[in-house]
Write a protein that holds these residues in place. Sequence first.
Motif, PDB file in Angstrom:
ATOM      1  N   THR A 113       0.862  -1.185   0.000  1.00 42.43           N
ATOM      2  CA  THR A 113       0.000   0.000   0.000  1.00 42.43           C
ATOM      3  C   THR A 113       0.892   1.227   0.000  1.00 42.43           C
ATOM      4  O   THR A 113       2.062   1.157   0.397  1.00 42.43           O
ATOM      5  CB  THR A 113      -0.911   0.032   1.245  1.00 42.43           C
ATOM      6  N   ARG A 132      -2.765  -2.051  -9.924  1.00 48.20           N
ATOM      7  CA  ARG A 132      -3.985  -1.612 -10.618  1.00 48.20           C
ATOM      8  C   ARG A 132      -3.608  -0.891 -11.914  1.00 48.20           C
ATOM      9  O   ARG A 132      -2.798   0.034 -11.905  1.00 48.20           O
ATOM     10  CB  ARG A 132      -4.792  -0.673  -9.728  1.00 48.20           C
ATOM     11  N   SER A 190      -3.359   3.916  -8.360  1.00 43.98           N
ATOM     12  CA  SER A 190      -3.777   4.285  -6.993  1.00 43.98           C
ATOM     13  C   SER A 190      -3.701   3.113  -6.028  1.00 43.98           C
ATOM     14  O   SER A 190      -3.648   3.299  -4.817  1.00 43.98           O
ATOM     15  CB  SER A 190      -5.198   4.842  -7.020  1.00 43.98           C
ATOM     16  N   ALA A 191      -3.693   1.922  -6.555  1.00 50.50           N
ATOM     17  CA  ALA A 191      -3.465   0.724  -5.750  1.00 50.50           C
ATOM     18  C   ALA A 191      -2.419  -0.110  -6.473  1.00 50.50           C
ATOM     19  O   ALA A 191      -2.333  -0.093  -7.711  1.00 50.50           O
ATOM     20  CB  ALA A 191      -4.749  -0.068  -5.564  1.00 50.50           C
ATOM     21  N   HIS A 192      -1.632  -0.816  -5.721  1.00 51.12           N
ATOM     22  CA  HIS A 192      -0.559  -1.590  -6.335  1.00 51.12           C
ATOM     23  C   HIS A 192      -1.133  -2.603  -7.324  1.00 51.12           C
ATOM     24  O   HIS A 192      -2.107  -3.292  -7.049  1.00 51.12           O
ATOM     25  CB  HIS A 192       0.242  -2.320  -5.249  1.00 51.12           C
TER      26      HIS A 192
END
Length: 310
Positions: free
Chosen positions: A231, A274, A270-272
């Motif tokens: 994160t 993604r 925005s997220a690993h």
Amino acid sequence: MKRVKKGVIAFSVIAIAALLLVAVGCQKAAVTAPVGAEEAATTDVAKKEEKKVAKLAKLYDIQPQPLHSVAECAQCHVGVFDRIKDAGGKHQIECVDCHKEFHVFNPKKRPYETAIPKCETCHGVFHGEGTKETPLVDCGSCHTDPHAPLIIPGVALSNNACMSCHTEETKQITDNVSRHTTEVACSDCHHVKHGYIPKCNECHESHSPGFEMDDNVCMSCHPVHMPAMITYSEKETSNIICAGCHNQAYDLLQKNYTKHTDVKCSECHSAHKRIPLCSECHGMPHSKKMMQDTVKCADCHGIAHNLPVN
């Protein structure tokens, strides 16, 4: 002439007799004087011995009182006193509060384990019974020194022992399998003593060359007990941190300068792992027909990290 000779003979006899008397007297004096001195010396030694015995008898002619204060115990048990003083915690109490009996150890009649107080006398089964694999009734297996009870050697603990108390960390590390789950034990990291928090760089090198990474930076992406659950902050995560693992994408962005080069990786991802749709940022720049399948944007524009300049 006869008278003179008789006189000389008589004088000689008297002189010899006198000499014999003197010699006998000196011999008696020589014999009797040392005998008197030896008797006196023997008497003196005997009197000194009597005084010594009387003094010793007086030394032990008392009724000793049992020890009752920390200061009294500390006079002999200096090492124990120092450990309690430095790391005794709540065990900084009167010695006799725990040691109701003391100096009763006898290797044949009173084994050591029966001469020392039991932890459960005061604490009960503090951590519960534990499990069959890891019973928690043997306090000494973790708290190896009752005079410094919170100094727990890390290497003395098994994973099961740690997990019996640290349930939250146990759930994190078992539910999120990583090399921290399969390849290391708790004591490999927390090796100095219980409560020791290691630095990440004790085991891991920075994966972003040229960028100084401390624990805060590492753990901003990798929670320590679930390191594969990556994160990060969209605003505070530098591109160079991402480049440590994603160096190919980073190199392409730096070599082919476009507006994407100045955008933070975390703004798009925005997220690993993604992968965003182009339309999330660019909207609908073409006709509806062309925008029916935005997955095909790359057919014309190449990949997002290597856009055509013209």
